[in-house]
Design an enzyme around this catalytic site. Structure first.
Site, mmCIF file in Angstrom:
data_model
loop_
_atom_site.group_PDB
_atom_site.id
_atom_site.type_symbol
_atom_site.label_atom_id
_atom_site.label_comp_id
_atom_site.label_asym_id
_atom_site.label_seq_id
_atom_site.Cartn_x
_atom_site.Cartn_y
_atom_site.Cartn_z
ATOM 1 N N THR A 1 84.486 -14.325 -0.566
ATOM 2 C CA THR A 1 84.378 -15.374 -1.581
ATOM 3 C C THR A 1 84.910 -14.848 -2.908
ATOM 4 O O THR A 1 84.682 -13.689 -3.249
ATOM 5 C CB THR A 1 82.936 -15.912 -1.731
ATOM 6 O OG1 THR A 1 82.893 -16.805 -2.849
ATOM 7 C CG2 THR A 1 81.890 -14.817 -1.887
ATOM 8 N N HIS B 1 77.412 -26.141 0.532
ATOM 9 C CA HIS B 1 78.380 -27.164 0.150
ATOM 10 C C HIS B 1 78.544 -28.260 1.209
ATOM 11 O O HIS B 1 79.561 -28.936 1.253
ATOM 12 C CB HIS B 1 79.745 -26.520 -0.163
ATOM 13 C CG HIS B 1 79.728 -25.671 -1.397
ATOM 14 N ND1 HIS B 1 80.740 -24.799 -1.739
ATOM 15 C CD2 HIS B 1 78.816 -25.577 -2.388
ATOM 16 C CE1 HIS B 1 80.439 -24.189 -2.885
ATOM 17 N NE2 HIS B 1 79.281 -24.644 -3.294
ATOM 18 N N ASP C 1 82.958 -25.619 7.257
ATOM 19 C CA ASP C 1 83.734 -25.692 8.507
ATOM 20 C C ASP C 1 82.906 -25.531 9.776
ATOM 21 O O ASP C 1 83.449 -25.625 10.885
ATOM 22 C CB ASP C 1 84.870 -24.659 8.484
ATOM 23 C CG ASP C 1 84.366 -23.222 8.305
ATOM 24 O OD1 ASP C 1 83.218 -22.922 8.686
ATOM 25 O OD2 ASP C 1 85.150 -22.398 7.782
ATOM 26 N N CYS D 1 74.825 -47.114 0.937
ATOM 27 C CA CYS D 1 73.487 -47.143 1.565
ATOM 28 C C CYS D 1 73.081 -45.780 2.129
ATOM 29 O O CYS D 1 72.001 -45.641 2.669
ATOM 30 C CB CYS D 1 73.430 -48.216 2.652
ATOM 31 S SG CYS D 1 74.359 -47.819 4.143
ATOM 32 N N GLN E 1 79.242 -21.062 1.751
ATOM 33 C CA GLN E 1 79.866 -22.111 0.939
ATOM 34 C C GLN E 1 80.840 -22.904 1.805
ATOM 35 O O GLN E 1 81.434 -23.871 1.348
ATOM 36 C CB GLN E 1 80.648 -21.475 -0.218
ATOM 37 C CG GLN E 1 79.782 -20.688 -1.182
ATOM 38 C CD GLN E 1 80.636 -19.795 -2.069
ATOM 39 O OE1 GLN E 1 81.103 -20.190 -3.122
ATOM 40 N NE2 GLN E 1 80.848 -18.577 -1.626
HETATM 41 P P1 OAD Z 1 88.222 -19.005 -2.421
HETATM 42 O O1 OAD Z 1 89.445 -19.584 -1.812
HETATM 43 O O2 OAD Z 1 87.993 -19.173 -3.879
HETATM 44 O O3 OAD Z 1 88.163 -17.438 -2.155
HETATM 45 C C1 OAD Z 1 88.414 -16.883 -0.905
HETATM 46 C C2 OAD Z 1 88.207 -15.387 -1.050
HETATM 47 O O4 OAD Z 1 88.350 -14.819 0.222
HETATM 48 C C3 OAD Z 1 89.216 -14.700 -1.981
HETATM 49 O O5 OAD Z 1 88.500 -13.854 -2.870
HETATM 50 C C4 OAD Z 1 90.098 -13.890 -1.016
HETATM 51 O O6 OAD Z 1 90.527 -12.669 -1.581
HETATM 52 C C5 OAD Z 1 89.125 -13.633 0.113
HETATM 53 N N1 OAD Z 1 89.744 -13.446 1.442
HETATM 54 C C6 OAD Z 1 90.822 -14.078 1.962
HETATM 55 N N2 OAD Z 1 91.036 -13.682 3.223
HETATM 56 C C7 OAD Z 1 90.080 -12.771 3.525
HETATM 57 C C8 OAD Z 1 89.754 -12.005 4.678
HETATM 58 N N3 OAD Z 1 90.462 -12.096 5.794
HETATM 59 N N4 OAD Z 1 88.692 -11.179 4.602
HETATM 60 C C9 OAD Z 1 87.969 -11.062 3.470
HETATM 61 N N5 OAD Z 1 88.208 -11.775 2.351
HETATM 62 C C10 OAD Z 1 89.250 -12.615 2.382
HETATM 63 O O7 OAD Z 1 87.013 -19.577 -1.582
HETATM 64 P P2 OAD Z 1 85.457 -19.596 -1.903
HETATM 65 O O8 OAD Z 1 85.038 -18.404 -2.667
HETATM 66 O O9 OAD Z 1 84.759 -19.907 -0.636
HETATM 67 O O10 OAD Z 1 83.685 -25.495 -3.095
HETATM 68 O O11 OAD Z 1 85.394 -20.858 -2.839
HETATM 69 C C11 OAD Z 1 84.133 -21.287 -3.243
HETATM 70 C C12 OAD Z 1 84.091 -22.773 -3.314
HETATM 71 O O12 OAD Z 1 85.163 -23.255 -4.120
HETATM 72 C C13 OAD Z 1 84.323 -23.484 -2.005
HETATM 73 O O13 OAD Z 1 83.183 -23.610 -1.226
HETATM 74 C C14 OAD Z 1 84.778 -24.822 -2.463
HETATM 75 C C15 OAD Z 1 85.800 -24.345 -3.452
HETATM 76 O O14 OAD Z 1 86.255 -25.218 -4.321
HETATM 77 C C16 OAD Z 1 83.571 -26.798 -2.985
HETATM 78 O O15 OAD Z 1 84.320 -27.467 -2.301
HETATM 79 C C17 OAD Z 1 82.426 -27.350 -3.769
#
Ligand code: OAD
Length: 249
Positions: A188, A118, A103, A129, A100
């Site tokens: 995630t 994403h 980067d 365009c 997702q």
């Molecule tokens: P989130 O910011 O919602 O979640 C990040 C997750 O990573 C959380 O559950 C944290 O607990 C976990 N986390 C943080 N640091 C960590 C580490 N070092 N090791 C393991 N886990 C860790 O991000 P996403 O789930 O990626 O979408 O969010 C999903 C989507 O929502 C993104 O792609 C974006 C966002 O809005 C769009 O932009 C469409």
């Protein structure tokens, strides 16, 4: 760090592995996650900026946020979590990395089979365009650029809230979830659909679901195992403990 024999055996013998990653895997590289305090930029929540209406209302503000994120991403490096997934791809028979994240850190680490659900922050396109622009000198601008061909606004090639996922990418991800024996859900919050449906698709067809996260999520009660900790520590440790030499064919 120790891992269950079941988990090690499942990965060792898997014919097909699918991994879904989110912002958490890049956190240890220094990229802020979306939810929680660290996701705020100038007091805005990502949801307030990452949508088409916000862009049309204030393109320069949204562009500035992406320019900031792009610059930050260029300054950081893939971490041991990204690298461990490159190693896993080399070791298993069939592998799909669904992310997702926008980067580009998985590709920079060396992962080959990457499905970007994403989009990718390195690309932009004209909203009129649809011409794709990938020059990185766009970074220097703190206002939304205009298309050289038609004068339309240039937006980042990322999926915003309320927008459809790229159809081909999602069907590749779904096919991988449908055929995998092991599904790893890494860093995630598993709340943004349809990406969050992928581990459930894999679970329903009998795959072994393993979550790696710093904390429990909505998926935890359904996963076979949840490994709590940092992806950059857990993934390399897990790989070190699997004896791929003994894997069956
Ligand atoms: P989130 O910011 O919602 O979640 C990040 C997750 O990573 C959380 O559950 C944290 O607990 C976990 N986390 C943080 N640091 C960590 C580490 N070092 N090791 C393991 N886990 C860790 O991000 P996403 O789930 O990626 O979408 O969010 C999903 C989507 O929502 C993104 O792609 C974006 C966002 O809005 C769009 O932009 C469409």
């Amino acid at each position: 760090m120790t891992f269950s024999d079941t988990l090690k055996a499942r990965i060792q013998t898997a014919q097909s592995v699918c991994v879904l990653t989110g912002a958490g895997i890049s956190a240890e590289s220094g990229v802020p996650t979306f939810r929680g305090e660290e996701g705020l930029w100038k007091k805005f929540k990502p949801e307030e900026l990452a949508n088409f209406q916000a862009f049309i209302r204030n393109p320069d503000l949204v562009w500035e946020w992406y320019a900031y994120r792009r610059k930050l991403i260029h300054e950081v490096k893939p971490n041991p979590g990204h690298v461990a997934l490159v190693e896993l791809e080399r070791r298993v028979k069939e592998f799909t990395l669904v992310t997702q994240n926008v980067d580009n850190l998985h590709r920079r680490a060396g992962s080959q089979s990457v499905v970007e659900l994403h989009g990718n922050i390195e690309r932009s396109y004209c909203i009129e365009c649809k011409t794709v622009v990938s020059e990185l000198n766009l970074d220097a601008l703190n206002r939304a650029p205009r298309c050289e061909r038609c004068g339309g606004l240039i937006r980042p090639d990322v999926v915003w809230f309320g927008e459809m996922l790229p159809v081909e990418a999602f069907s590749k991800a779904e096919a991988a979830a449908l055929r995998c024996d092991v599904f790893l859900c890494v860093g995630t919050s598993a709340v943004v659909y349809p990406a969050a449906s992928l581990p459930i698709t894999a679970l329903d067809q009998g795959a072994y679901i393993v979550e790696i996260n710093r904390e429990y999520t909505d998926l935890s009660s359904r996963a076979h195992e949840t490994l709590i900790g940092k992806a950059g520590e857990i993934l390399p440790a897990l790989l070190r403990q699997i004896n791929f030499q003994q894997r069956g064919s």
